[in-house]
Design a protein around this motif. Sequence first.
Motif, short mmCIF file in Angstrom:
data_model
loop_
_atom_site.label_atom_id
_atom_site.label_comp_id
_atom_site.label_asym_id
_atom_site.label_seq_id
_atom_site.Cartn_x
_atom_site.Cartn_y
_atom_site.Cartn_z
N ARG A 1 10.59 76.52 -13.08
CA ARG A 1 11.04 77.66 -12.29
C ARG A 1 12.50 77.50 -11.87
O ARG A 1 13.27 78.46 -11.90
CB ARG A 1 10.15 77.79 -11.06
CG ARG A 1 10.29 79.09 -10.35
CD ARG A 1 9.19 79.21 -9.34
NE ARG A 1 9.33 80.44 -8.60
CZ ARG A 1 8.58 80.79 -7.60
NH1 ARG A 1 7.61 79.99 -7.22
NH2 ARG A 1 8.77 81.91 -6.99
N THR B 1 14.95 78.27 -14.75
CA THR B 1 15.00 79.61 -15.35
C THR B 1 15.10 80.76 -14.36
O THR B 1 15.22 81.91 -14.79
CB THR B 1 13.77 79.84 -16.24
OG1 THR B 1 12.59 79.73 -15.43
CG2 THR B 1 13.70 78.84 -17.38
N SER B 2 15.06 80.51 -13.08
CA SER B 2 15.07 81.61 -12.10
C SER B 2 16.31 82.48 -12.22
O SER B 2 16.23 83.71 -12.18
CB SER B 2 14.96 81.07 -10.68
OG SER B 2 13.69 80.56 -10.46
N TRP C 1 16.08 84.67 -15.34
CA TRP C 1 15.19 85.82 -15.17
C TRP C 1 15.84 86.89 -14.30
O TRP C 1 15.63 88.09 -14.51
CB TRP C 1 13.84 85.39 -14.61
CG TRP C 1 12.96 84.80 -15.66
CD1 TRP C 1 12.52 83.51 -15.71
CD2 TRP C 1 12.45 85.45 -16.81
NE1 TRP C 1 11.77 83.33 -16.84
CE2 TRP C 1 11.70 84.50 -17.53
CE3 TRP C 1 12.54 86.74 -17.32
CZ2 TRP C 1 11.05 84.80 -18.73
CZ3 TRP C 1 11.91 87.03 -18.52
CH2 TRP C 1 11.17 86.08 -19.21
N ASN D 1 7.81 82.34 -15.03
CA ASN D 1 7.38 82.95 -13.78
C ASN D 1 8.59 83.35 -12.94
O ASN D 1 8.85 82.79 -11.90
CB ASN D 1 6.49 81.97 -13.02
CG ASN D 1 5.74 82.64 -11.91
OD1 ASN D 1 6.17 83.66 -11.39
ND2 ASN D 1 4.63 82.06 -11.54
N GLY D 2 9.32 84.34 -13.42
CA GLY D 2 10.44 84.86 -12.66
C GLY D 2 10.05 86.11 -11.92
O GLY D 2 10.66 87.16 -12.09
N GLY E 1 11.74 87.27 -7.25
CA GLY E 1 13.02 87.98 -7.10
C GLY E 1 12.97 89.41 -7.62
O GLY E 1 13.32 90.35 -6.90
#
Length: 162
Positions: free
Chosen positions: A45, A48-49, A52, A99-100, A103
């Motif tokens: 997470r 990659t947040s 995303w 799992n973005g 936000g």
Amino acid sequence: MVEQEYTECLLGNKYHEIDDFDIAKKEEDIGFYAGFVGCSFMVGRALTSVIWGLVADRYGRKPVILIGTASVVVFNTLFGLSLNFWMAVITRFGLGSFNGLVGPIKAYAVETLRDEYQGLALSAVSTAWGIGLIIGPAIGGFLAQPAMQYPSLFSQDTIFGK
């Protein structure tokens, strides 16, 4: 025995899963390996947040929300069917990587609602997330080791026995 119960309480179903993988040489090492499984989600997470968020800005919130929701179904199912330690770590990492959701969901709520409803929408998102964190592990615990808990429904010779 008390230490084992305390560790099981802290680690949830991961304790039994790591024990079933036979990777820990001693019972005291189960928490060490469960920590890797638990943190692999957050590592994915964290990596990659931002990506995303950029994808959501460029292509829209809905596709990112749909991809994230689909990934939860796919990767949690694969995690539940993990046959070894590394499969469990990789599926949890994949779940975190895809799992973005938080936000874009909050941004979507702010963009689509009038100002007077935005606070309610954001609190509803957080509340739903918290309820999911309660119900999800409860269902997972109920369905853990199905061949042992429900031998009349699941055979030990199938993937549910493994």
